[in-house]
Design a protein around this motif. Structure first.
Motif, PDB file in Angstrom:
ATOM      1  N   UNK A   1       5.875  -1.928  12.856  1.00  0.00           N
ATOM      2  CA  UNK A   1       5.026  -3.644  12.941  1.00  0.00           C
ATOM      3  C   UNK A   1       3.866  -4.135  12.675  1.00  0.00           C
ATOM      4  N   UNK A   2       3.730  -3.982  14.289  1.00  0.00           N
ATOM      5  CA  UNK A   2       1.998  -4.461  14.460  1.00  0.00           C
ATOM      6  C   UNK A   2       1.576  -3.538  13.695  1.00  0.00           C
ATOM      7  N   UNK A   3       1.146  -2.228  13.500  1.00  0.00           N
ATOM      8  CA  UNK A   3       0.708  -0.702  13.044  1.00  0.00           C
ATOM      9  C   UNK A   3       0.597  -1.608  11.269  1.00  0.00           C
ATOM     10  N   UNK A   4       1.724  -2.197  10.244  1.00  0.00           N
ATOM     11  CA  UNK A   4       1.812  -2.820   9.359  1.00  0.00           C
ATOM     12  C   UNK A   4       1.274  -4.226   8.597  1.00  0.00           C
ATOM     13  N   UNK A   5       1.113  -5.049   9.830  1.00  0.00           N
ATOM     14  CA  UNK A   5       0.742  -6.960  10.084  1.00  0.00           C
ATOM     15  C   UNK A   5       1.634  -7.451  10.338  1.00  0.00           C
TER      16      UNK A   5
ATOM     17  N   UNK B   1      12.400  -7.558   2.654  1.00  0.00           N
ATOM     18  CA  UNK B   1      11.987  -8.823   2.462  1.00  0.00           C
ATOM     19  C   UNK B   1      10.391  -8.553   1.846  1.00  0.00           C
ATOM     20  N   UNK B   2       9.617  -8.418   2.746  1.00  0.00           N
ATOM     21  CA  UNK B   2       8.268  -7.849   3.402  1.00  0.00           C
ATOM     22  C   UNK B   2       8.160  -6.915   2.540  1.00  0.00           C
TER      23      UNK B   2
ATOM     24  N   UNK C   1       3.230  -9.412  12.202  1.00  0.00           N
ATOM     25  CA  UNK C   1       3.203 -10.215  13.979  1.00  0.00           C
ATOM     26  C   UNK C   1       4.453 -10.522  14.614  1.00  0.00           C
ATOM     27  N   UNK C   2       4.967 -11.401  13.619  1.00  0.00           N
ATOM     28  CA  UNK C   2       6.668 -12.018  14.175  1.00  0.00           C
ATOM     29  C   UNK C   2       7.985 -10.825  14.191  1.00  0.00           C
ATOM     30  N   UNK C   3       7.545 -10.682  12.703  1.00  0.00           N
ATOM     31  CA  UNK C   3       8.593  -9.213  13.137  1.00  0.00           C
ATOM     32  C   UNK C   3       8.201  -8.377  15.006  1.00  0.00           C
ATOM     33  N   UNK C   4       7.643  -7.908  14.717  1.00  0.00           N
ATOM     34  CA  UNK C   4       6.644  -6.976  15.965  1.00  0.00           C
ATOM     35  C   UNK C   4       8.139  -8.064  17.238  1.00  0.00           C
ATOM     36  N   UNK C   5       7.317  -9.771  17.000  1.00  0.00           N
ATOM     37  CA  UNK C   5       8.104 -10.536  18.782  1.00  0.00           C
ATOM     38  C   UNK C   5       9.366 -10.698  18.098  1.00  0.00           C
ATOM     39  N   UNK C   6      10.736 -10.452  17.045  1.00  0.00           N
ATOM     40  CA  UNK C   6      10.974 -10.331  17.411  1.00  0.00           C
ATOM     41  C   UNK C   6      12.015  -9.056  17.479  1.00  0.00           C
TER      42      UNK C   6
ATOM     43  N   UNK D   1       0.591  -1.086   0.371  1.00  0.00           N
ATOM     44  CA  UNK D   1       0.158  -0.287   0.156  1.00  0.00           C
ATOM     45  C   UNK D   1       1.122   1.125  -0.353  1.00  0.00           C
ATOM     46  N   UNK D   2       0.457   2.214  -0.781  1.00  0.00           N
ATOM     47  CA  UNK D   2       1.500   3.152  -0.886  1.00  0.00           C
ATOM     48  C   UNK D   2       1.203   4.264   0.208  1.00  0.00           C
ATOM     49  N   UNK D   3       0.666   4.017   1.046  1.00  0.00           N
ATOM     50  CA  UNK D   3       0.031   4.688   2.266  1.00  0.00           C
ATOM     51  C   UNK D   3       0.736   4.776   3.196  1.00  0.00           C
ATOM     52  N   UNK D   4       1.761   3.600   2.708  1.00  0.00           N
ATOM     53  CA  UNK D   4       2.598   3.248   4.378  1.00  0.00           C
ATOM     54  C   UNK D   4       4.231   3.207   3.688  1.00  0.00           C
TER      55      UNK D   4
END
Length: 672
Positions: free
Chosen positions: A53-57, A103-104, A59-64, A2-5
């Protein structure tokens, strides 16, 4: 995506740049409060990345990111001490998060664990930081403060008090009375001044049982001594400095061995803070298209100024001297604005090197190949957009150098080499190109094996003669590999194909060369769309030229004119001299008395290939915005131009000019 991000992605990239800079600063000795400031910033960075990361959806990145945040939290509480191995693990973790985010952004799925490669090291760090049998050491009782103030300290503040006392650092107190109308602004100012003299641990409100008006605060500062004059307080603010805790009171059985602690003089403390870490700096984000439009408008204004300057010169009226001088001031102002806009796009090459270093260390350890890594040219700048695209090519090149290029220690010793291999990565500017050289002192490319493999794959015809250049470039072909099976570290062919595609996609070029048992060189050349360049201004006849200063070794004159093809003595060396006019095909003068000594860069510089270039006059130094002019696309020796008050200044390509000079000198010899 999404370009808004887009702004979120950009902010994440900035956070990773800051994290690498902070980690790099921890590798060298720093005052304790500077170290603590870096650790606190790293904690906030990973906390922010976790939230984004949580805002972008993801969750595993957020945990790391959360796990990395926990490690930095242990450090800032003093429960983990900074060591080389700890910093190496943290660098690997930040690198893993940054690579994962890239990568994401390409749309690839989340891995199971971003930190899988350092999972064991992180577990050891977490175990090391755990207090034995649940006991938590707390030395806040050594503070000369009433019980109600001690209770107001947070867990983090308690751990910091304990850590600094164990490290042998005293804690000072600053009490101050502030006016109710301005207390927030004054408290911020005093806190910053106190933080410049040491580590500001806590700011506590005080309750004063007297008739004085205002709000009272107590600041806890870890520092050997606090200079009241440096806090900038006003007479009516009733400043009082007191000693709150002496580390000599810590029981000998609890004292750590932190090593020698050197505290800076208070006046020096602020200057020791890394310049790259501005305090409370406001960041303004602009769409790249808006910067492009502004640059285009400035270029149009500059062209109008150039036309006006030329028109004024044609009038040849002595009364126009003042307007001409004003035109010069306008030109200088426009150049400063253009440089500022260009700077918004640029980052130092050092930031790319910072990404490479932890990766090389990890690969060296995993492969059992000790390597001496060196960098050169980190102060050069490239556009931010290029930096992101270069990360993956460099990843492949470094992996290939260690996996395929460098021999094992036993193999190197058997060949008479040092056990430790060498990998040198350098950056240099060549005209409007940025050149990267990656050199190793390994085994080199096995050209016979490459040729055999190329024939087997149908890429080469058997019986034909294939040059070394052709065979080296074969390694860049899609799917080409000299190994029957790719290793876990790298797979030659696939990685090199990615490098070639990415570099050529940026309008660049890649070249490979090697010598058996001596090593390999991989050279990347990338065009810079914009460049501000410092030049030595010289004149030949009626024309003005600019010689890039990074190629100028010396400027010299002689009493008697010297003709092209002659020789002059420079610093005890006898150098060939050629006239610039002869290099460019212009009419030659009878002789010249001014010489610009040019030095080639890279391998040629190591060979000592210097040359004296004869010019009619040396007119000083100038800094200009280099413009690529279409009409000069095929002009030998010229790489661009800039409109000046006295006409067009042509910027020379030093490498090309040196080549033209050598050709001219050889022709003179042949004609004799």
């Amino acid at each position: 995506m999404d370009p808004s991000f887009d702004d979120v992605w950009a902010e994440c990239e900035d956070l990773f740049v800051q994290a690498r800079q902070r980690l790099a600063s921890l590798k060298s000795p720093q005052p304790p409060h500077v170290v603590q400031a870096s650790v606190n910033a790293l904690f906030r960075t990973t906390h922010t990345l976790k939230g984004m990361a949580g805002m972008l959806g993801f969750p595993r990145f957020s945990q790391a990111a959360h796990r990395m945040e926990d490690i930095f939290d242990l450090m800032r509480q003093g429960r983990l001490r900074s060591t080389d191995s700890l910093i190496e693990t943290l660098e690997a973790g930040i690198q893993a998060l940054e690579s994962g985010l890239a990568e994401l952004r390409r749309g690839r799925p989340e891995p199971e664990d971003y930190l899988h490669a350092i999972r064991r090291q992180l577990g050891e760090l977490e175990a090391l930081a755990r207090p034995s049998e649940g006991a938590v050491l707390d030395l806040t009782g050594l503070l000369d403060l009433p019980p109600d103030l001690l209770k107001a300290l947070s867990e983090y503040e308690r751990t910091r008090v304990t850590a600094v006392l164990l490290a042998g650092m005293p804690i000072q107190g600053v009490s101050v009375r502030l006016d109710l109308a301005t207390f927030d602004e004054r408290l911020r100012s005093i806190s910053e001044a106190a933080g410049a003299q040491g580590e500001l641990i806590s700011t506590l409100p005080l309750e004063m049982h007297d008739d004085r008006d205002g709000l009272f605060f107590l600041l806890l500062v870890a520092t050997p001594a606090l200079e009241a004059e440096g806090l900038g307080t006003l007479p009516e603010e009733n400043l009082e400095v007191m000693a709150l805790a002496d580390p000599d009171r810590v029981p000998a059985s609890l004292k750590a061995d932190p090593g020698p602690l050197v505290s800076p003089e208070p006046a020096q403390a602020a200057s020791n803070l890394p310049a790259a870490f501005p305090q409370d700096a406001e960041v303004l984000r602009l769409p790249a298209q808006r910067v492009d439009a502004l640059e285009a408008r400035l270029m149009a204004v500059a062209q109008v100024r150039d036309s006006a300057s030329l028109a004024l010169r044609e009038v040849q009226d002595p009364g126009l001297a003042r307007p001409m001088a004003m035109m010069g001031e306008i030109e200088a102002g426009l150049l400063e604005v253009q440089k500022a806009l260009l700077q918004m796009r640029m980052v130092k090459v050092e930031s790319l090197f910072q990404r490479i270093e932890p990766m090389v260390k990890a690969l060296s350890r995993d492969m059992g190949k000790p390597v001496r890594l060196s960098f050169q040219g980190g102060d050069l700048e490239l556009e931010r957009s290029l930096l992101g695209r270069l990360a993956e090519p460099f990843l492949h090149l470094v992996r290939n150098a260690l996996d395929h290029g460098l021999e094992s220690p036993a193999e190197r010793v058997a060949q008479g080499k040092a056990e430790t291999g060498s990998l040198r990565i350098s950056a240099s500017q060549r005209g409007q190109n940025l050149r990267f050289d990656l050199r190793d002192d390994g085994r080199g490319f096995d050209l016979a094996r490459i040729e055999a493999r190329g024939i087997a794959m149908g890429l080469l015809k058997e019986g034909q003669v294939h040059s070394a250049e052709d065979l080296h470039r074969l390694a860049l072909e899609p799917g080409f590999s000299t190994k029957e099976r790719a290793s876990q570290i790298s797979g030659r062919g696939v990685g090199m194909d990615v490098v070639r595609a990415e570099v050529e996609g940026m309008g660049g070029d890649i070249q490979i060369s090697s010598e058996p048992r001596l090593g390999s060189l991989v050279r990347l050349s990338l065009p810079l769309s914009r460049a501000v360049i410092a030049c030595l201004k010289v004149r030949c006849g009626q024309q003005t030229f600019g010689v890039p200063l990074n190629h100028v070794l010396r400027v010299q004159s002689s009493l008697a004119p010297v003709h092209g093809g002659g020789r002059i003595e420079v610093l005890g060396r006898d150098l060939p001299m050629e006239s610039l006019q002869a290099c460019l095909g212009l009419p030659e003068p009878a002789g010249q008395q001014f010489f610009v000594v040019l030095r080639q860069q890279g391998a040629a510089a190591e060979a000592g290939l210097d040359l004296a270039l004869g010019v009619d006059e040396v007119a000083g130094r100038v800094e200009l915005l280099l413009r690529s002019l279409p009409e000069l696309a095929h002009t030998p020796g010229i790489m661009g131009g800039s409109l000046q008050e006295d006409g067009v200044l042509w910027v020379l390509d030093p490498e090309a000019v040196m080549g033209l000079a050598m050709d001219s000198l050889m022709k003179r010899v042949a004609d004799v």
